[in-house]
Design an enzyme around this catalytic site. Structure first.
Site, PDB file in Angstrom:
ATOM      1  CE  LYS A  15      -3.885  -2.303   2.195  1.00 48.47           C
ATOM      2  NZ  LYS A  15      -4.532  -2.727   3.428  1.00 48.47           N
TER       3      LYS A  15
ATOM      4  CD  GLN B 283      -3.710  -4.358   6.633  1.00 47.48           C
ATOM      5  OE1 GLN B 283      -3.494  -3.418   5.884  1.00 47.48           O
ATOM      6  NE2 GLN B 283      -4.391  -5.423   6.253  1.00 47.48           N
TER       7      GLN B 283
ATOM      8  CG  ASP C 285     -10.224  -0.124   5.001  1.00 44.80           C
ATOM      9  OD1 ASP C 285     -10.041  -0.476   3.826  1.00 44.80           O
ATOM     10  OD2 ASP C 285      -9.555  -0.548   5.958  1.00 44.80           O
TER      11      ASP C 285
END
Ligand code: NDP
Length: 305
Positions: free
Chosen positions: A54, A98, A121
């Site tokens: 990422k 995460q 997200d």
């Protein structure tokens, strides 16, 4: 019929190009650089690889990447404090925590501490609600990637019969909302669905997000249907031989039996190389979108729902 293979790797590269071009314009015209902060707690090897990828792709697109690696025993208060700081930092437009988190941390509390406008997200409860009610929101990356591929493949999705197999909060449910938003007739199937074969057979669009290797055979697929396989399953691959330690080599397969489905479907995503590469590309797209919204400048077209 032999299906067209939807090349997720190539499509993701195009999305990243589009993001990079828009980022360059933002810098030139407004002096703004989008910033993404990724928070990793603990040393889960798979999560470390994701976070590294990422960060790398964020920088390649011209955005700023901020990595916060915290020890596995980080106290909840400390993590919440970090999120508060990132929420208040004007150089950061996207925040990603995460998952999974170590078990002593309250995932729901932490996910909902992220400013919804920076929640790239799309897991914050207010983004879930906005998506469900058709308001502008941050959309979860994997379903957003699937939607982009479907629109690219089919043009308008209006009136299509869509079946989503799986009802998780991160894939199945948001996927169904997005398809509904594009005026599909949507069925959500799950482990209690009776006669899944019959349900899948009527679908013009099948999205499989289950986590069971090759559970959807070609004989369930309506001829000409578009099949999006989200599943990532590691199975033994004795045909590849053994590892140095004598253990059997592994390979990745989807939730759809690719070989038989490709004989019937109109188009299908492979595993690997289908949905997977689109997920990070959509994370970058979401960061750019969040940055544009935060600064009141025009959002790029085709990168959001
Ligand atoms: P979850 O385990 O959270 O959800 C799986 C869903 O599948 C559940 O809703 C479950 O039903 C349903 N299910 C289980 N067994 C059956 C069955 N026999 N028939 C019909 N439905 C069934 O998984 P996720 O949504 O998180 O992930 C799904 C897959 O997608 C995984 O392989 C994961 O690795 C992959 N994935 C890939 C990503 C990518 O970037 N490509 C990103 C995220 C996930 P019930 O609710 O009734 O239990």
């Amino acid at each position: 019929m032999t299906a067209q293979i939807i090349d997720g790797k190539a499509f993701a590269a195009k999305v990243r190009e589009k993001v990079a071009a828009h980022v360059a314009r933002l810098k030139d015209d407004h002096g703004i650089t989008p910033g993404l902060a990724v928070v990793l707690v603990g040393e889960d090897p798979a999560s470390q690889v994701y976070v590294r990828n990422k960060g790398k792709q964020t920088i390649e697109c011209g955005m700023s990447s901020f990595e916060h690696k915290l020890p596995a025993d980080t106290a909840q208060e400390d993590l919440l404090e970090l999120l508060d700081r990132l929420n208040a930092d004007p150089e950061i437009h996207g925040i990603l925590v995460q998952l999974p988190l170590p078990s002593h941390l309250d995932e729901e509390l932490i996910v909902n501490r992220v400013d919804p406008d920076k929640d790239v997200d799309g897991f914050h409860i207010s983004n879930v609600g906005r998506l469900a009610t058709g308001q502008k929101s941050m959309v979860p990356c994997t379903p957003l990637g699937c939607l982009m591929m479907l629109r690219n493949q089919l043009g308008s999705l209006s009136g299509k019969e869509a079946v989503v197999i799986g009802r998780s909060n991160i894939v199945g449910k948001p996927m169904a909302q997005l398809l509904l938003g594009d005026s599909c007739t949507v069925t959500i199937a799950h482990s209690r669905t009776r006669d899944l074969a019959q349900v899948v057979r009527r679908a013009d669009i099948v999205v499989a997000a289950v986590g069971r290797p090759r559970m959807v055979p070609g004989e369930w697929i309506k001829p000409g249907a578009t099949v999006i396989d989200v599943g990532i399953n590691r199975i033994e691959a004795p045909e590849k031989g053994a590892n140095e330690d004598g253990s059997v080599k592994m390979r990745l397969v989807g939730d759809v039996d690719f070989d038989s489905a490709a004989q019937v479907a109109g188009a299908i995503t492979p595993v690997p190389g289908g949905v997977g590469p689109m997920t990070i590309a959509c994370l970058l797209a979401n960061t750019l979108t969040a940055c544009c919204r935060a600064n009141g400048v025009a959002e790029p077209e085709g990168l959001t729902a």
